[in-house]
Write an enzyme that holds these catalytic residues in place. Structure first.
Site, PDB file in Angstrom:
ATOM      1  CB  THR A 312      -0.939   0.018   1.210  1.00  0.00           C
ATOM      2  OG1 THR A 312      -1.801  -1.129   1.162  1.00  0.00           O
ATOM      3  CG2 THR A 312      -1.795   1.277   1.233  1.00  0.00           C
ATOM      4  CD1 TRP A 315      -0.807   1.054  -6.475  1.00  0.00           C
ATOM      5  CD2 TRP A 315      -1.564   2.682  -5.157  1.00  0.00           C
ATOM      6  NE1 TRP A 315      -1.834   1.692  -7.141  1.00  0.00           N
ATOM      7  CE2 TRP A 315      -2.314   2.694  -6.352  1.00  0.00           C
ATOM      8  CE3 TRP A 315      -1.868   3.619  -4.169  1.00  0.00           C
ATOM      9  CZ2 TRP A 315      -3.342   3.604  -6.582  1.00  0.00           C
ATOM     10  CZ3 TRP A 315      -2.889   4.530  -4.401  1.00  0.00           C
ATOM     11  CH2 TRP A 315      -3.616   4.515  -5.590  1.00  0.00           C
ATOM     12  CG  HIS A 316      -0.316   5.759  -1.515  1.00  0.00           C
ATOM     13  ND1 HIS A 316      -0.813   4.563  -1.070  1.00  0.00           N
ATOM     14  CD2 HIS A 316      -1.368   6.624  -1.518  1.00  0.00           C
ATOM     15  CE1 HIS A 316      -2.100   4.685  -0.815  1.00  0.00           C
ATOM     16  NE2 HIS A 316      -2.468   5.918  -1.084  1.00  0.00           N
ATOM     17  N   GLY A 317       3.783   5.732  -3.886  1.00  0.00           N
ATOM     18  CA  GLY A 317       4.901   6.487  -4.430  1.00  0.00           C
ATOM     19  C   GLY A 317       6.202   5.722  -4.375  1.00  0.00           C
ATOM     20  CG  PHE A 470      -0.078   8.486  -5.851  1.00  0.00           C
ATOM     21  CD1 PHE A 470       1.239   8.720  -5.532  1.00  0.00           C
ATOM     22  CD2 PHE A 470      -1.061   9.068  -5.080  1.00  0.00           C
ATOM     23  CE1 PHE A 470       1.585   9.515  -4.448  1.00  0.00           C
ATOM     24  CE2 PHE A 470      -0.733   9.860  -3.993  1.00  0.00           C
ATOM     25  CZ  PHE A 470       0.585  10.090  -3.679  1.00  0.00           C
TER      26      PHE A 470
END
Length: 470
Positions: A312, A315-317, A470
């Site tokens: 998680t 995935w955001h950066g 993102f």
């Protein structure tokens, strides 16, 4: 192209609506598809090739899954098809991050020109993966039409910043959907609310965020640090939930029904509850396609939990601060599963809510600062562990000048407006004033939001949505 731009509001959207409703039923999808690809190509036409490559891989994978259904080879097809999507995402989003990490921990200096980041690649990659897994699980049939799959993936309302729309949820709507006057009106209202969140609130809050979080930290006070991260918490909520509102509203205008993505997350009383209310489509994706397949609560639950939160964050950066942010929430959710939830349930609601606010605000510090050293310095200031004053004049001036904005933002981030609307509608439903409220007051308020948003956009520079990165 962004929803909060003159080109979209006064060019793209009116023209698409006109052509869509003039078109015959059999070509409506074609009109939507052409405009969706144009929407994505507006900023950087070359990235359309990446989108088409991703969808092509998904289409081939889906047809092969249908061909080998109920045969052992189907698992191998799924593995190859999903791996292709992940490798595509990895190359464009994470190859530079990997090389920088290798350079920092070894003497290896690999000189490779890293590619740019296609807008929304994390979102449309996840949707292709959702399609493949739903086909494999027999939750939906594979699409024989490439154009229909391309429409599902590239549908412009949710293409670049979500919400992630599962194929199983919209498979029927791709072929059979109906636009009603009531649904279209709800879509306009929802879009107006989202535009107001972005332009009136998020963009207005961003000046304070820049002032307190991007300035010289030596000029910051303890209260100024807390105030700055509260501003960012509100800004990112209105920015992202505003986009989701606009996407859901636009979907209504064309007969699509997308799931909700936010449910007033700042009224939560725990980190676990927060993630049931914040960016729900991403949380549901990791739950359904990662956590449960790994074993969920049955096999190695703590290991599965931390895998999910590592992914998680990543995935955001493509930066270690996002990984740290994800694992940070993983720790608190694990603790809440073990004992904190039982403890919090015995305490007054105000105590558990304060606990949550501290947890989420510290988390936003980790999220905001890609420089870990600067982020840790900011946390030291917040908790009085640095040689800074308790308060400062800059904070007092900014708070006084923006008190009305902050009050509106705090109310808008709560369920109070929705509760007020619901109570008012129920009270006036059987009264003469009910028709005036629904048919005159609500449209007038929406027109007011659109007018104010348009005026605020005049002279403003390009302000993309935060989650575009993102």
């Amino acid at each position: 192209m962004v929803f909060s731009s003159f080109v979209f509001l006064f060019g793209f959207l009116p023209l698409l609506l006109l052509l869509y409703f003039l078109a015959k039923r059999r070509v409506k999808n074609s009109v939507l598809l052409v405009f969706s690809v144009l929407f994505y190509a507006w900023g950087e036409p070359l990235w359309v090739a990446v989108l088409l490559l991703s969808v092509c891989g998904g289409w081939i994978g889906g047809t092969q899954l249908e061909r080998y259904r109920d045969r052992p080879a189907s698992k191998l097809v799924l593995a190859f098809a999903v791996a292709f999507q992940i490798l595509l995402l990895f190359y464009f989003k994470y190859i530079g991050f990997l090389l920088d990490t290798l350079r920092s921990i070894t003497s290896i200096d690999i000189q490779v020109e890293t590619p740019g980041l296609p807008i929304g690649i994390s979102f449309f990659t996840f949707q292709v993966i959702s399609y493949l897994i739903d086909v494999y699980r027999k939750e939906a049939p594979a699409l024989s039409s490439f154009s229909k799959l391309l429409l599902y993936i590239s549908l412009f309302p949710q293409l670049v910043a979500g919400p992630i729309v599962r194929y199983a949820d919209v498979q029927d709507q791709l072929t059979h959907r109906r636009v009603t006057l009531e649904g279209f009106s709800q879509g306009v209202i929802r879009f107006s609310i989202g535009l107001g969140k972005k332009v009136v609130l998020a963009n207005s809050l961003s000046d304070g965020v820049t002032l307190f979080l991007d300035g010289d930290l030596h000029d910051l006070s303890v209260m100024g640090a807390w105030f700055g991260i509260i501003l960012f918490a509100l800004q990112i909520y209105f920015d992202f939930s505003g986009y989701s509102d606009m996407a859901i509203g636009l979907g209504y205008m064309y007969g699509f029904r997308f799931r909700e993505n936010f449910d007033y997350p700042y009224i939560s009383r725990s980190a676990t509850e927060f993630w049931r209310r914040w960016n729900m489509s991403v949380g549901q994706f990791f739950r359904d396609y990662v956590y449960i397949p790994l074993g969920g609560n049955r096999v190695r639950p703590m290991f599965n939990l931390f895998v999910v939160w590592f992914l998680t964050g990543l995935w955001h950066g493509a930066s270690w601060n996002y990984v740290l942010w994800g694992l940070y929430f993983g720790v608190f959710i694990a603790l809440e599963k073990r004992f904190l939830h039982r403890l919090l349930s015995t305490l007054p609601a105000v105590v558990s809510h304060l606990y949550f606010l501290v947890v989420v605000l510290v988390g936003w510090v980790l999220f905001y600062f890609e420089s870990l050293s600067r982020g840790l310095m900011y946390l030291r200031i917040m908790f009085g562990m640095a040689a800074v004053p308790l308060t400062d004049m800059q904070l007092l001036i900014h708070f006084r000048n923006h008190l009305f904005l902050l009050t509106v933002a705090c109310i808008a981030a709560s369920p109070l407006p929705r509760l007020f609307h619901g109570k008012t509608s129920d009270y006036l439903r059987l009264r003469p004033a009910g028709a005036l409220y629904v048919n005159l007051l609500i449209p007038t308020l929406c027109l007011g939001v659109l007018t104010i948003s348009t005026l605020l956009l005049v002279g403003k520079t390009y302000t993309p949505f935060f989650y575009f990165r993102f």
